[in-house]
Design an enzyme around this catalytic site. Structure first.
Site, PDB file in Angstrom:
ATOM      1  N   SER A 190       0.798  -1.225   0.000  1.00  0.00           N
ATOM      2  CA  SER A 190       0.000   0.000   0.000  1.00  0.00           C
ATOM      3  C   SER A 190       0.837   1.284   0.000  1.00  0.00           C
ATOM      4  O   SER A 190       1.509   1.578  -0.982  1.00  0.00           O
ATOM      5  CB  SER A 190      -0.933  -0.048   1.200  1.00  0.00           C
ATOM      6  OG  SER A 190      -1.911   0.930   1.086  1.00  0.00           O
ATOM      7  N   GLY A 225       1.062  -0.255  12.751  1.00  0.00           N
ATOM      8  CA  GLY A 225       0.928  -1.667  12.391  1.00  0.00           C
ATOM      9  C   GLY A 225       1.412  -1.934  10.983  1.00  0.00           C
ATOM     10  O   GLY A 225       1.248  -3.044  10.470  1.00  0.00           O
ATOM     11  N   THR A 226       1.979  -0.918  10.326  1.00  0.00           N
ATOM     12  CA  THR A 226       2.459  -1.132   8.955  1.00  0.00           C
ATOM     13  C   THR A 226       3.909  -0.710   8.753  1.00  0.00           C
ATOM     14  O   THR A 226       4.516  -1.050   7.759  1.00  0.00           O
ATOM     15  CB  THR A 226       1.605  -0.326   7.945  1.00  0.00           C
ATOM     16  OG1 THR A 226       1.718   1.060   8.267  1.00  0.00           O
ATOM     17  CG2 THR A 226       0.144  -0.751   7.969  1.00  0.00           C
TER      18      THR A 226
HETATM   19  C1  G16 Z   1      -3.375   0.493   6.464  1.00  0.00           C
HETATM   20  C2  G16 Z   1      -4.713   0.257   7.123  1.00  0.00           C
HETATM   21  C3  G16 Z   1      -5.310   1.573   7.570  1.00  0.00           C
HETATM   22  C4  G16 Z   1      -4.323   2.324   8.459  1.00  0.00           C
HETATM   23  C5  G16 Z   1      -2.955   2.429   7.772  1.00  0.00           C
HETATM   24  C6  G16 Z   1      -1.892   2.981   8.687  1.00  0.00           C
HETATM   25  O1  G16 Z   1      -3.546   1.315   5.342  1.00  0.00           O
HETATM   26  O2  G16 Z   1      -5.568  -0.385   6.210  1.00  0.00           O
HETATM   27  O3  G16 Z   1      -6.505   1.317   8.253  1.00  0.00           O
HETATM   28  O4  G16 Z   1      -4.786   3.596   8.734  1.00  0.00           O
HETATM   29  O5  G16 Z   1      -2.522   1.145   7.364  1.00  0.00           O
HETATM   30  O6  G16 Z   1      -1.773   2.115   9.774  1.00  0.00           O
HETATM   31  P1  G16 Z   1      -0.651   2.274  10.872  1.00  0.00           P
HETATM   32  O7  G16 Z   1      -0.801   3.653  11.419  1.00  0.00           O
HETATM   33  O8  G16 Z   1      -0.954   1.193  11.871  1.00  0.00           O
HETATM   34  O9  G16 Z   1       0.685   2.124  10.202  1.00  0.00           O
HETATM   35  P2  G16 Z   1      -2.749   1.071   3.982  1.00  0.00           P
HETATM   36  O10 G16 Z   1      -3.308   2.089   3.042  1.00  0.00           O
HETATM   37  O11 G16 Z   1      -1.308   1.269   4.268  1.00  0.00           O
HETATM   38  O12 G16 Z   1      -3.109  -0.337   3.618  1.00  0.00           O
END
Ligand code: G16
Length: 552
Positions: free
Chosen positions: A67, A519-520
């Site tokens: 993403s 989480g990403t």
């Molecule tokens: C994903 C999730 C979203 C979240 C984002 C950032 O988005 O689907 O719901 O807001 O990650 O998450 P975090 O703050 O935990 O890193 P995407 O667009 O990266 O798939």
């Protein structure tokens, strides 16, 4: 599992050994890591998808994407039978198999899980998995790893659906399981026909009278979204859209472009500047599941007026509420009063947006970050609208409410306001991807509502004024040491950190600040909001220092 199955798994898994010294976690939205470390994880997710398909006796999706992350990362996530995210109840199993140190450990974990979940192997429909990937260069090899994982379950079939946006793959899984037409062409046709239907229902006195600049410029983040938008645009043939940073261009995926960059940095993406001032602009993220709008003020070269997910939510809520009010006015369909409209946000929602929505008389709910949480909450309503400030969101319609609308559509007098409202709501339920947030369908809904209301992007942006906010990332030794509660607004661990944040925040009028582990990405995120930008930046920086002191 029988002997044939065990040896098939043993054989293939010995070709996909896990990386040493890396702890993998399913996270906010699947596994994400440096792509070079991911082949064993993706292979194992392929196995998990096949098991999930056997268990649910449905088609399951596997999407290879990271993403908004940088191009050298990649990731993998599962689409459940509904087209939504993997049931959270299976996430611990996903974590366990991704981290199993050897093929023997892996097979033991699978064996135990198959018994515990009573996953049927014999006399059932074989597993069926749809595989998709975004434009990342590592995607093709990882898709092969997923295919090998799937086919290491006896009889399982993997279908390569090619390069897709994440929401397209989720949409296909949902459509397949509902017995509907589910090709990419069917997706484009559903979006374009429901969009045309909404355009035809625009009141004659509105629409073109708006003075709204007809041209829209879209930043495709050099990902898959720009390419797909060009296909959709040909089918629509009514919108004047210029796509920049589409992957045919020179730019690097998500580098200085895309929804994440635009929303967090609040500056123009690559290839945009003062020449675009006054024009309506939008930005997708790398796999087109996020959308934000912006415009470039006249005096500016780089700063923007951001119209984020919160404002999209407000625009959609106003439109839906208006349609429901047309229904409520009509005596013979008073039962519509029971239609519950619910709003879902996260702690990142700008405080001004929440006040605005409450002022409209709407019920606002909060969940932790992650579409999986917001989507689940929104599904509790007849119409649930959820958005993260970063541009992830959807308008969900319950099946029973869609059934009610369909029944009403046939009974109302032709051409009445109530009939038009019913037809509009039905068209929105088809235009907006019901499986997951989708930048392409979101963009079409924004465009048609702006024409319906006669609003320019500036009028839309003026709905309310955002409180100044700032988001920062802090690199720490172990972000999992941060544990939060109350929809991520309070740090429970490490002890003392929340008290320190509270003491800092108390210095600012209207101050609000929270921290949470991403989480990403391998960072802790800091969000601050106060009454001035200068104070907000100071608060965010002080709290980032605290995070560093407690966890650095
Ligand atoms: C994903 C999730 C979203 C979240 C984002 C950032 O988005 O689907 O719901 O807001 O990650 O998450 P975090 O703050 O935990 O890193 P995407 O667009 O990266 O798939």
């Amino acid at each position: 599992m029988n002997q044939e199955q065990r040896s098939l798994l043993l054989n293939s898994s010995s070709r996909f050994l896990p990386p040493q010294g890396v702890k993998l976690s399913y996270g906010t939205s699947g596994f994400r890591e440096d792509a070079l470390l991911l082949s064993s994880t993706v292979y194992r997710v392929g196995i998990l998808a096949a098991l999930r398909s056997l268990k649910t006796q449905s088609v399951i999706g596997v999407m290879i994407t990271a993403s908004h992350n940088q191009v050298s990362d990649n990731g993998v996530k599962i689409a459940d039978p509904s087209g939504g995210m993997l049931s959270q109840h299976w996430e611990p199993f996903a974590d366990a198999i991704a981290n199993a140190p050897s093929p023997q450990h892996l097979i033991q974990l699978i064996d135990e899980f198959v018994d515990k979940e009573r996953i049927p192997f014999d006399g059932v429909k074989p597993a069926e998995i749809l595989l998709g990937r975004d434009t990342r260069p590592s995607g093709e090899a990882l898709l092969q790893a997923a295919r090998e994982g799937v086919t290491s379950i006896v009889g399982a079939v993997a279908m390569d659906m090619g390069i897709l946006t994440t929401p397209q793959l989720h949409w296909m899984v949902r459509a397949r399981n509902k017995g509907m037409k589910a090709s990419e062409q069917d997706y484009f046709e559903q979006l374009s026909s429901s969009f045309r239907c909404l355009m035809d229902l625009i009141p004659a006195e509105k629409g073109k009278s708006s003075g709204m600049n007809d041209k829209l410029i879209v930043d495709g983040a050099n990902g898959v979204g720009g390419v797909k938008l060009k296909v959709l645009q040909k089918l629509l043939n009514v919108l004047d859209i210029e796509v920049r940073n589409s992957s045919d261009d020179e730019g690097v995926l998500n580098d200085g472009a895309g929804a994440d960059y635009v929303q967090k940095e609040k500056v123009v993406p690559r290839a945009f500047g003062s020449k675009d001032s006054g024009i309506r602009c939008a930005s997708f993220d790398g796999d087109a599941d996020r959308l934000v709008y912006f415009s470039v003020p006249h005096e500016s070269n780089s700063t923007i007026d951001l119209v984020d997910g919160d404002k999209m939510l407000s625009l959609f809520a106003i439109f839906i509420k208006e349609q429901l009010s047309f229904l409520n006015e009509k005596e013979d369909i008073k039962d519509c009063h029971q239609a519950r409209l619910g709003i879902v946000q996260t702690a990142y929602a700008n405080g001004a947006s929440t006040d605005y929505l409450k002022h409209l008389g709407l019920e606002v709910n909060f969940t932790p970050t992650g579409v999986k949480y917001l989507h689940e909450k929104a599904a509790e309503f007849d119409i649930g609208i959820y958005f993260e400030a970063n541009g992830h969101g959807a308008v969900l319609f319950s099946e029973s409410f869609v059934g009610w609308l369909e029944a009403k559509a046939n009974k109302l007098s032709s051409g009445s306001e109530a009939e038009k409202a019913v037809l509009r709501l039905l068209a929105v339920s088809k235009l907006i991807n019901q499986a997951v947030g989708d930048a392409l369908s979101g963009l079409l809904l924004v465009e048609v509502i702006l024409q319906h209301t006669g609003w320019s992007i500036h009028r839309w942006s003026e709905l309310y004024h955002d409180l100044p906010s700032r988001q920062l990332k802090v690199k720490v030794a172990d972000r999992t040491a941060v544990i939060t509660a109350n929809a991520e607004t309070v740090v429970v661990s490490p002890p003392g950190l929340q008290d320190a944040i509270d003491a800092e925040t108390a210095k600012y009028p209207q101050g609000r600040c929270f921290v949470r582990p991403s989480g990403t990405e391998d960072v802790v995120r800091v969000y601050a909001e106060t009454s001035t930008q200068e104070a907000t930046d100071t608060l965010a920086n002080s709290v980032a220092k605290l995070v560093d002191q407690f966890l650095g």
